[in-house]
Design a protein around this motif. Structure first.
Motif, PDB file in Angstrom:
ATOM      1  N   VAL A 103       0.837  -1.205   0.000  1.00 25.25           N
ATOM      2  CA  VAL A 103       0.000   0.000   0.000  1.00 25.25           C
ATOM      3  C   VAL A 103       0.867   1.248   0.000  1.00 25.25           C
ATOM      4  O   VAL A 103       0.599   2.215  -0.721  1.00 25.25           O
ATOM      5  CB  VAL A 103      -0.941  -0.019   1.220  1.00 25.25           C
ATOM      6  N   SER A 129     -11.070   6.150   8.137  1.00 26.02           N
ATOM      7  CA  SER A 129     -10.900   6.336   6.702  1.00 26.02           C
ATOM      8  C   SER A 129     -10.555   7.780   6.391  1.00 26.02           C
ATOM      9  O   SER A 129     -11.203   8.708   6.891  1.00 26.02           O
ATOM     10  CB  SER A 129     -12.193   5.943   5.975  1.00 26.02           C
ATOM     11  N   VAL A 167     -13.724  -0.345  -1.165  1.00 24.34           N
ATOM     12  CA  VAL A 167     -12.280  -0.451  -1.360  1.00 24.34           C
ATOM     13  C   VAL A 167     -11.870   0.149  -2.701  1.00 24.34           C
ATOM     14  O   VAL A 167     -10.848   0.840  -2.802  1.00 24.34           O
ATOM     15  CB  VAL A 167     -11.835  -1.925  -1.264  1.00 24.34           C
ATOM     16  N   SER A 198     -11.711   3.697  -2.403  1.00 22.24           N
ATOM     17  CA  SER A 198     -10.605   4.103  -1.532  1.00 22.24           C
ATOM     18  C   SER A 198      -9.270   4.083  -2.251  1.00 22.24           C
ATOM     19  O   SER A 198      -8.338   4.794  -1.855  1.00 22.24           O
ATOM     20  CB  SER A 198     -10.539   3.183  -0.305  1.00 22.24           C
ATOM     21  N   VAL A 199      -9.152   3.273  -3.291  1.00 17.72           N
ATOM     22  CA  VAL A 199      -7.898   3.210  -4.041  1.00 17.72           C
ATOM     23  C   VAL A 199      -7.600   4.556  -4.691  1.00 17.72           C
ATOM     24  O   VAL A 199      -6.442   4.993  -4.752  1.00 17.72           O
ATOM     25  CB  VAL A 199      -7.963   2.098  -5.105  1.00 17.72           C
ATOM     26  N   ARG A 209      -5.910   6.727  -2.300  1.00 18.43           N
ATOM     27  CA  ARG A 209      -4.847   6.052  -1.528  1.00 18.43           C
ATOM     28  C   ARG A 209      -5.185   6.046  -0.037  1.00 18.43           C
ATOM     29  O   ARG A 209      -4.382   6.448   0.806  1.00 18.43           O
ATOM     30  CB  ARG A 209      -3.494   6.735  -1.753  1.00 18.43           C
ATOM     31  N   LEU A 242      -7.222   0.154   2.788  1.00 16.26           N
ATOM     32  CA  LEU A 242      -6.626  -0.886   1.950  1.00 16.26           C
ATOM     33  C   LEU A 242      -5.887  -1.923   2.791  1.00 16.26           C
ATOM     34  O   LEU A 242      -5.955  -3.127   2.517  1.00 16.26           O
ATOM     35  CB  LEU A 242      -5.677  -0.246   0.929  1.00 16.26           C
ATOM     36  N   GLN A 243      -5.184  -1.476   3.819  1.00 20.52           N
ATOM     37  CA  GLN A 243      -4.477  -2.418   4.690  1.00 20.52           C
ATOM     38  C   GLN A 243      -5.464  -3.301   5.455  1.00 20.52           C
ATOM     39  O   GLN A 243      -5.251  -4.512   5.590  1.00 20.52           O
ATOM     40  CB  GLN A 243      -3.581  -1.645   5.658  1.00 20.52           C
TER      41      GLN A 243
END
Length: 307
Positions: free
Chosen positions: A28, A84, A265, A268-269, A272, A277-278
């Motif tokens: 990530v 988030s 997700v 969220s990409v 970043r 993501l983790q």
């Protein structure tokens, strides 16, 4: 011996999760783009150095990488999955709110694929080169060749636009019919192929030939004698395909507008959102380890002396 085996399983899971946490963190953080800058630009704000630095300090990104990893892992193990960047809400709450949608699509598709794969593989194994065999090969080839997002768009056009048989944006079970069908098609092929291969291998064994020589029908012998052996390979394949329950629904959730974890997700990409993501990486790995453990236990129950 049993206690030692259980402890060994837990130890293996713990090692895998620790390695996965380090891998998730590194992957990530290797993604190009600063989350603070991307978030400010997405919100239409100026990404001036002072604001970016303030966000870095707020999120703990101003520490060294080892310090960030240690702090995140400690919080994650304590149940604090952080917040988030994009929504400002706790990640655990975001996942919990979207989990029912993802499980409905993933588990529904997995159950449908298993329910169809068994009878189809048994019919294909009992009649080599018959129409059931050709249908199975065609379904497998189609699942590998046709992208899920393209198939989803075609199904929307046919059933929702042309036929008006399904209202995609109305609450209710019908909203999940097409997404479940798309994911199930991708899972069906591998499950049925492995199960059919196991049944055919049993069909070439001496004891099946002896049963046929005594006048038993091939279909009945294949079902009665081959199911247990073929199920051993099916369990392993099912464990590998179980990843679709968590990680394989992102495409269909995006195409069909379902507010599941996968879509969250994907969104969220773009900014970043590191902690999202983790956390997703860890959840996916934990699910795969659980599926693998369940498959090993099932294999031992079916054939206790073989493992």
């Amino acid at each position: 011996m049993a206690l030692g085996r259980v402890l060994g399983e837990f130890g293996r899971v713990a090692i895998h999760l620790l390695a996965a946490s380090a891998l998730a963190f590194l992957i990530v953080r290797a993604m190009p783009g600063d989350p603070a800058v991307l978030l400010l630009l997405a919100q239409g704000q100026a990404a001036d150095p002072a604001t970016v630095a303030a966000l870095h300090a707020q999120w703990g990104l101003d520490r060294s990488l080892p310090g960030q990893y240690a702090a995140w892992l400690g919080d994650f193990l304590a149940g604090d999955w952080r917040t988030s960047f994009r929504t400002g809400r706790p990640i655990f709450e975001e996942f919990a709110a979207r989990l029912p949608v993802t499980l409905t699509v993933g588990l529904g598709a997995f159950a449908l694929a298993l329910g169809v794969a068994g009878p189809l593989a048994e019919a294909a194994a009992a009649r080599p080169h018959g129409w059931q065999d050709r249908v199975l090969d065609a379904a497998t080839l189609g699942a590998q060749a046709v992208p899920g997002f393209w198939l989803g768009c075609v199904l929307i056009w046919v059933f929702a636009v042309e036929l008006r048989a399904i209202a995609l944006f109305e609450a209710g079970p019908q909203r999940y019919a097409l997404p479940i069908a798309v994911v199930a098609l991708a899972v069906l092929g591998p499950l049925a192929q492995v199960y059919r291969a196991g049944l055919r291998e049993v069909g070439r064994s001496d004891y099946v030939r002896a049963a046929l020589a005594r006048g038993a029908s091939r279909g009945r012998v294949m079902v009665q004698q081959g199911r247990r052996y073929a199920a051993l390979g099916l369990f392993s394949t099912a464990a590998a395909e179980a990843g679709t329950v968590v990680g394989g629904t992102a495409v269909v959730e995006t195409v069909f507008g379902l507010p599941g974890i996968g879509q969250f997700v994907v969104d969220s990409v773009a900014v970043r959102d590191f902690f999202v993501l983790q956390a997703f990486f860890m959840v996916a790995v934990a699910w795969m380890l659980l599926a693998s453990l369940a498959a090993r236990l099932a294999r031992r129950l079916v054939a206790p002396g073989a493992f």
